[in-house]
Design a protein around this motif. Structure first.
Motif, PDB file in Angstrom:
ATOM      1  N   ASP A 194     -19.020  -5.283   8.930  1.00  0.00           N
ATOM      2  CA  ASP A 194     -18.633  -6.465   9.601  1.00  0.00           C
ATOM      3  C   ASP A 194     -17.432  -7.299   8.815  1.00  0.00           C
ATOM      4  OD1 ASP A 194     -16.731  -7.683  11.573  1.00  0.00           O
ATOM      5  OD2 ASP A 194     -18.691  -8.623  10.956  1.00  0.00           O
ATOM      6  N   ALA A 195     -15.982  -7.325   8.728  1.00  0.00           N
ATOM      7  CA  ALA A 195     -15.598  -8.006   6.733  1.00  0.00           C
ATOM      8  C   ALA A 195     -16.509  -9.309   7.185  1.00  0.00           C
ATOM      9  CB  ALA A 195     -14.119  -8.352   7.740  1.00  0.00           C
ATOM     10  N   THR A 196     -16.895 -10.280   8.515  1.00  0.00           N
ATOM     11  CA  THR A 196     -17.696 -11.101   8.304  1.00  0.00           C
ATOM     12  C   THR A 196     -18.881 -11.418   7.631  1.00  0.00           C
ATOM     13  OG1 THR A 196     -17.683 -11.596  10.565  1.00  0.00           O
ATOM     14  CG2 THR A 196     -18.998 -12.484   9.873  1.00  0.00           C
ATOM     15  N   LEU A 197     -19.669  -9.614   7.525  1.00  0.00           N
ATOM     16  CA  LEU A 197     -20.206  -9.837   5.974  1.00  0.00           C
ATOM     17  C   LEU A 197     -19.780 -10.472   4.725  1.00  0.00           C
ATOM     18  CD1 LEU A 197     -22.868  -7.230   7.540  1.00  0.00           C
ATOM     19  CD2 LEU A 197     -23.273  -9.555   7.423  1.00  0.00           C
ATOM     20  N   ILE A 198     -18.845  -9.441   4.520  1.00  0.00           N
ATOM     21  CA  ILE A 198     -18.110  -9.402   3.655  1.00  0.00           C
ATOM     22  C   ILE A 198     -18.068 -10.994   3.028  1.00  0.00           C
ATOM     23  CG2 ILE A 198     -16.103  -8.499   1.747  1.00  0.00           C
ATOM     24  CD1 ILE A 198     -18.430  -6.316   2.708  1.00  0.00           C
ATOM     25  N   ARG A 199     -17.084 -11.840   4.022  1.00  0.00           N
ATOM     26  CA  ARG A 199     -17.064 -12.774   3.798  1.00  0.00           C
ATOM     27  C   ARG A 199     -17.696 -14.208   3.442  1.00  0.00           C
ATOM     28  NH1 ARG A 199     -13.717 -11.441   8.583  1.00  0.00           N
ATOM     29  NH2 ARG A 199     -11.242 -11.648   7.624  1.00  0.00           N
ATOM     30  N   PHE A 204     -18.886 -13.410  -0.306  1.00  0.00           N
ATOM     31  CA  PHE A 204     -18.473 -14.437  -1.052  1.00  0.00           C
ATOM     32  C   PHE A 204     -17.985 -15.898  -0.858  1.00  0.00           C
ATOM     33  CE2 PHE A 204     -14.789 -10.672  -1.603  1.00  0.00           C
ATOM     34  CZ  PHE A 204     -15.020 -10.634  -2.567  1.00  0.00           C
ATOM     35  N   ALA A 205     -18.381 -16.185   0.012  1.00  0.00           N
ATOM     36  CA  ALA A 205     -18.609 -17.863   0.055  1.00  0.00           C
ATOM     37  C   ALA A 205     -19.683 -17.945  -0.411  1.00  0.00           C
ATOM     38  CB  ALA A 205     -18.853 -18.092   2.027  1.00  0.00           C
ATOM     39  N   PHE A 206     -21.063 -17.131   0.018  1.00  0.00           N
ATOM     40  CA  PHE A 206     -22.367 -17.356  -1.237  1.00  0.00           C
ATOM     41  C   PHE A 206     -22.238 -17.542  -2.340  1.00  0.00           C
ATOM     42  CE2 PHE A 206     -24.844 -16.093   2.543  1.00  0.00           C
ATOM     43  CZ  PHE A 206     -25.317 -17.767   3.311  1.00  0.00           C
ATOM     44  N   ALA A 207     -21.447 -16.335  -3.331  1.00  0.00           N
ATOM     45  CA  ALA A 207     -21.058 -16.330  -4.578  1.00  0.00           C
ATOM     46  C   ALA A 207     -20.081 -17.674  -5.218  1.00  0.00           C
ATOM     47  CB  ALA A 207     -20.393 -14.995  -4.619  1.00  0.00           C
ATOM     48  N   ALA A 208     -19.382 -18.306  -3.953  1.00  0.00           N
ATOM     49  CA  ALA A 208     -18.391 -19.305  -4.679  1.00  0.00           C
ATOM     50  C   ALA A 208     -19.406 -20.243  -4.646  1.00  0.00           C
ATOM     51  CB  ALA A 208     -17.615 -19.207  -3.231  1.00  0.00           C
ATOM     52  N   ILE A 209     -20.224 -20.694  -3.362  1.00  0.00           N
ATOM     53  CA  ILE A 209     -21.192 -22.045  -3.452  1.00  0.00           C
ATOM     54  C   ILE A 209     -22.086 -21.834  -4.319  1.00  0.00           C
ATOM     55  CG2 ILE A 209     -22.873 -23.319  -1.741  1.00  0.00           C
ATOM     56  CD1 ILE A 209     -21.187 -22.514   0.238  1.00  0.00           C
ATOM     57  N   PHE A 210     -22.611 -20.635  -4.348  1.00  0.00           N
ATOM     58  CA  PHE A 210     -24.339 -20.819  -5.435  1.00  0.00           C
ATOM     59  C   PHE A 210     -24.142 -20.322  -7.124  1.00  0.00           C
ATOM     60  CE2 PHE A 210     -25.833 -19.727  -1.171  1.00  0.00           C
ATOM     61  CZ  PHE A 210     -26.764 -21.466  -1.955  1.00  0.00           C
ATOM     62  N   ALA A 211     -23.178 -19.367  -7.190  1.00  0.00           N
ATOM     63  CA  ALA A 211     -22.228 -19.172  -8.534  1.00  0.00           C
ATOM     64  C   ALA A 211     -21.289 -19.444  -8.961  1.00  0.00           C
ATOM     65  CB  ALA A 211     -22.762 -17.520  -8.694  1.00  0.00           C
ATOM     66  N   ALA A 244     -13.514 -13.354  -8.340  1.00  0.00           N
ATOM     67  CA  ALA A 244     -13.352 -12.500  -8.042  1.00  0.00           C
ATOM     68  C   ALA A 244     -12.226 -12.172  -6.730  1.00  0.00           C
ATOM     69  CB  ALA A 244     -15.083 -11.807  -7.517  1.00  0.00           C
ATOM     70  N   TYR A 245     -12.401 -13.448  -6.473  1.00  0.00           N
ATOM     71  CA  TYR A 245     -11.330 -13.139  -4.969  1.00  0.00           C
ATOM     72  C   TYR A 245      -9.808 -13.321  -5.885  1.00  0.00           C
ATOM     73  CZ  TYR A 245      -9.414 -13.384  -0.122  1.00  0.00           C
ATOM     74  OH  TYR A 245      -9.138 -12.901   1.483  1.00  0.00           O
ATOM     75  N   LEU A 246      -9.336 -13.868  -5.851  1.00  0.00           N
ATOM     76  CA  LEU A 246      -8.212 -13.714  -6.320  1.00  0.00           C
ATOM     77  C   LEU A 246      -7.939 -12.651  -7.284  1.00  0.00           C
ATOM     78  CD1 LEU A 246      -7.869 -17.838  -7.685  1.00  0.00           C
ATOM     79  CD2 LEU A 246      -6.947 -16.709  -5.649  1.00  0.00           C
ATOM     80  N   ILE A 247      -9.361 -12.359  -7.892  1.00  0.00           N
ATOM     81  CA  ILE A 247      -8.260 -10.808  -9.154  1.00  0.00           C
ATOM     82  C   ILE A 247      -8.510  -9.861  -7.906  1.00  0.00           C
ATOM     83  CG2 ILE A 247      -9.670  -9.410 -11.108  1.00  0.00           C
ATOM     84  CD1 ILE A 247     -10.311 -11.437 -12.100  1.00  0.00           C
ATOM     85  N   MET A 248      -9.369  -9.445  -7.052  1.00  0.00           N
ATOM     86  CA  MET A 248      -9.035  -8.422  -6.129  1.00  0.00           C
ATOM     87  C   MET A 248      -7.994  -8.587  -5.306  1.00  0.00           C
ATOM     88  SD  MET A 248     -12.755  -7.471  -4.441  1.00  0.00           S
ATOM     89  CE  MET A 248     -14.172  -8.674  -5.467  1.00  0.00           C
ATOM     90  N   TRP A 249      -7.370 -10.231  -5.066  1.00  0.00           N
ATOM     91  CA  TRP A 249      -5.864 -10.397  -4.749  1.00  0.00           C
ATOM     92  C   TRP A 249      -5.098  -9.646  -5.239  1.00  0.00           C
ATOM     93  CZ3 TRP A 249      -4.904 -15.454  -2.916  1.00  0.00           C
ATOM     94  CH2 TRP A 249      -4.106 -15.792  -1.178  1.00  0.00           C
TER      95      TRP A 249
END
Length: 69
Positions: free
Chosen positions: A35-40, A43-50, A56-61
């Motif tokens: 499910d796309a919600t799990l991936i989102r 990314f949200a946890f990675a943005a907030i905590f790390a 990573a999102y910008l590079i993949m985009w």
């Protein structure tokens, strides 16, 4: 209409239908069959905590090609 070959390798593409910003999470969800919600959320946890989720999102985009219908 595109005929899908079951033996063809999967290709990672940014989603056109399941997207909120750039389609990266939707494309990853399609590729990994989750499910796309799990991936989102990941990314949200990675943005907030790390702090690496946004980068990573910008590079993949930039790197991942967009899926054409």
């Amino acid at each position: 209409m595109e005929i899908m070959d079951p033996y063809a390798p999967k290709r990672l593409k940014r989603s056109v239908r399941d997207k909120m910003i750039g389609g990266v999470c939707g494309g990853l969800a399609n590729y990994f069959d989750v499910d796309a919600t799990l991936i989102r959320l990941a990314f949200a946890f990675a943005a907030i905590f790390a702090g690496t989720g946004v980068l990573a999102y910008l590079i993949m985009w930039i790197i991942i090609p967009q899926q054409f219908e």
